[in-house]
Design a protein around this motif. Structure first.
Motif, PDB file in Angstrom:
ATOM      1  N   LEU A  53       0.836  -1.202   0.000  1.00 16.70           N
ATOM      2  CA  LEU A  53       0.000   0.000   0.000  1.00 16.70           C
ATOM      3  C   LEU A  53       0.872   1.255   0.000  1.00 16.70           C
ATOM      4  N   TYR A  54       1.854   1.299   0.905  1.00 13.41           N
ATOM      5  CA  TYR A  54       2.723   2.474   0.995  1.00 13.41           C
ATOM      6  C   TYR A  54       3.762   2.502  -0.127  1.00 13.41           C
ATOM      7  N   ASN A 108       3.391   1.437  -3.208  1.00 14.63           N
ATOM      8  CA  ASN A 108       2.726   1.904  -4.427  1.00 14.63           C
ATOM      9  C   ASN A 108       2.396   3.392  -4.350  1.00 14.63           C
ATOM     10  N   LEU A 109       1.990   3.834  -3.173  1.00 17.04           N
ATOM     11  CA  LEU A 109       1.683   5.253  -2.976  1.00 17.04           C
ATOM     12  C   LEU A 109       2.910   6.115  -3.253  1.00 17.04           C
ATOM     13  N   TYR A 110       4.043   5.727  -2.667  1.00 13.14           N
ATOM     14  CA  TYR A 110       5.264   6.516  -2.823  1.00 13.14           C
ATOM     15  C   TYR A 110       5.891   6.353  -4.207  1.00 13.14           C
ATOM     16  N   GLN A 165       4.349   5.972  -6.998  1.00  9.36           N
ATOM     17  CA  GLN A 165       3.600   6.846  -7.898  1.00  9.36           C
ATOM     18  C   GLN A 165       3.997   8.303  -7.683  1.00  9.36           C
ATOM     19  N   PHE A 166       4.113   8.706  -6.422  1.00 11.96           N
ATOM     20  CA  PHE A 166       4.487  10.084  -6.104  1.00 11.96           C
ATOM     21  C   PHE A 166       5.886  10.416  -6.619  1.00 11.96           C
ATOM     22  N   ILE A 171       2.083  12.938   1.826  1.00 11.18           N
ATOM     23  CA  ILE A 171       1.604  11.982   0.828  1.00 11.18           C
ATOM     24  C   ILE A 171       0.881  10.817   1.495  1.00 11.18           C
ATOM     25  N   ALA A 172       1.366  10.406   2.659  1.00 17.96           N
ATOM     26  CA  ALA A 172       0.760   9.279   3.377  1.00 17.96           C
ATOM     27  C   ALA A 172      -0.293   9.726   4.390  1.00 17.96           C
ATOM     28  N   ASN A 173      -0.657  11.023   4.354  1.00 12.75           N
ATOM     29  CA  ASN A 173      -1.631  11.574   5.307  1.00 12.75           C
ATOM     30  C   ASN A 173      -1.202  11.361   6.753  1.00 12.75           C
TER      31      ASN A 173
END
Length: 315
Positions: free
Chosen positions: A58-59, A61-63, A65-66, A117-119
């Motif tokens: 989850l993290y 993929n989030l990072y 993309q960022f 980015i990760a809130n």
């Protein structure tokens, strides 16, 4: 080119939030301490052979993309922080992955950018963000406009003090239920009375911070404990009184009885801690172990205050 590394991040404990009124445009504002133990330690490497957990992906993929990074990354937690018990595990994990990926992908994003980015740190407390970045005793200035709360004080705790921590087993189920409803609870909280916000603010500005700066650990501890205890009254709708549960209440009493500089519940609990001179820490550990055994068992340990924050070892 960096292909493999390990990130080690501190846990943290809360003292509490200064302002749940928000009339000045900011809300929360958090005090707390970074801890050396437990730590979240994660191995990360560039590899096509990935068996990542869903949480890690989850993290990642989030990072990715960022950062516009398409490298295949394998990550494995080798030492963890207990989850949802007031020790800051979620922020430590998110930032560890972001920090590690930053290095593996040869990027240069700031910790504050990774947090947003990760809130993390832009919704309520930024204690975990600054524990990761700096360590020590932290005060953040509250959130505004979905930005990560600014740090307004960071103090290096004296080396001769230790935190003795207790995590009672019996209340954990109740706390996990509260954590599942946390967003709903926080969105429906009544505004904190302005006079009470003023009292908490005065405690921070006129007792806790000057006492810390002067090295008056007794006065500092008095202020910390009064802050935590007073704030508990605001949350008593969701707790069994000032603290989350009877088990924590008994532990706080025991910490005080055996001479803690301060004794507090962290966040929703049930993690409870007392600050002691290192010469008294082992005695306190044994006494708290006896106390926790009488209320259903749990974990007890000693930690230094982490004054350095997270770090990476490149392999």
């Amino acid at each position: 080119m960096i292909k493999k590394l390990t990130v080690s991040a501190p846990s943290h404990v809360h003292v509490g939030n200064i302002d749940l009124n928000g009339n000045f445009g900011r809300v929360y504002g958090t005090l707390g301490f970074a801890l050396e133990t437990p730590r979240l330690i994660i191995n990360m490497e560039v590899s096509e052979d990935t068996k990542n957990t869903e949480e890690i992906d989850l993290y990642l993929n989030l990072y990715k993309q960022f950062m516009n990074c398409n490298k295949s990354i394998s990550a494995e937690i080798i030492s963890d922080i207990p989850k949802n018990v007031g020790l800051g595990r979620t922020t430590a994990l998110a930032l560890s992955i972001g920090y590690g990926l930053n290095l593996l992908c040869k990027k240069s994003f700031e910790i504050i950018e990774l947090a947003k980015i990760a809130n993390r740190g832009n919704k309520n407390s930024a204690l975990g963000v600054y524990s990761f970045k700096y360590g020590g005793f932290i005060v953040d200035g509250g959130v505004k406009n979905n930005e990560v709360a600014p740090i307004i004080f960071r103090g290096i705790m004296p080396e001769n003090y230790r935190a003795v921590l207790a995590l009672p087993e019996k209340p954990i189920k109740k706390i996990l239920e509260i954590k599942r409803d946390e967003d709903k609870i926080l969105s429906s909280l009544p505004k904190m009375d302005e006079n009470f916000v003023g009292y908490l603010s005065r405690l921070v500005l006129m007792k806790i911070l000057p006492s810390f700066s002067e090295g008056d650990i007794k006065s500092f501890g008095e202020g910390i404990m009064e802050f935590n205890r007073s704030l508990g009254k605001y949350w008593n709708k969701y707790q069994e009184g000032i603290y989350c549960c009877n088990e924590v209440n008994k532990l706080i009493e025991k910490f005080s009885e055996i001479g803690a500089v301060c004794a507090c519940q962290s966040s929703w609990g049930p993690t409870t801690y007392g600050i002691f001179n290192y010469k008294e820490a082992n005695y306190a550990l044994n006494e708290i172990r006896k106390a926790i055994d009488k209320i259903g068992g749990g974990k007890v340990w000693i930690s230094k205050i982490d004054n350095n924050g997270a770090f990476a070892n490149i392999k």
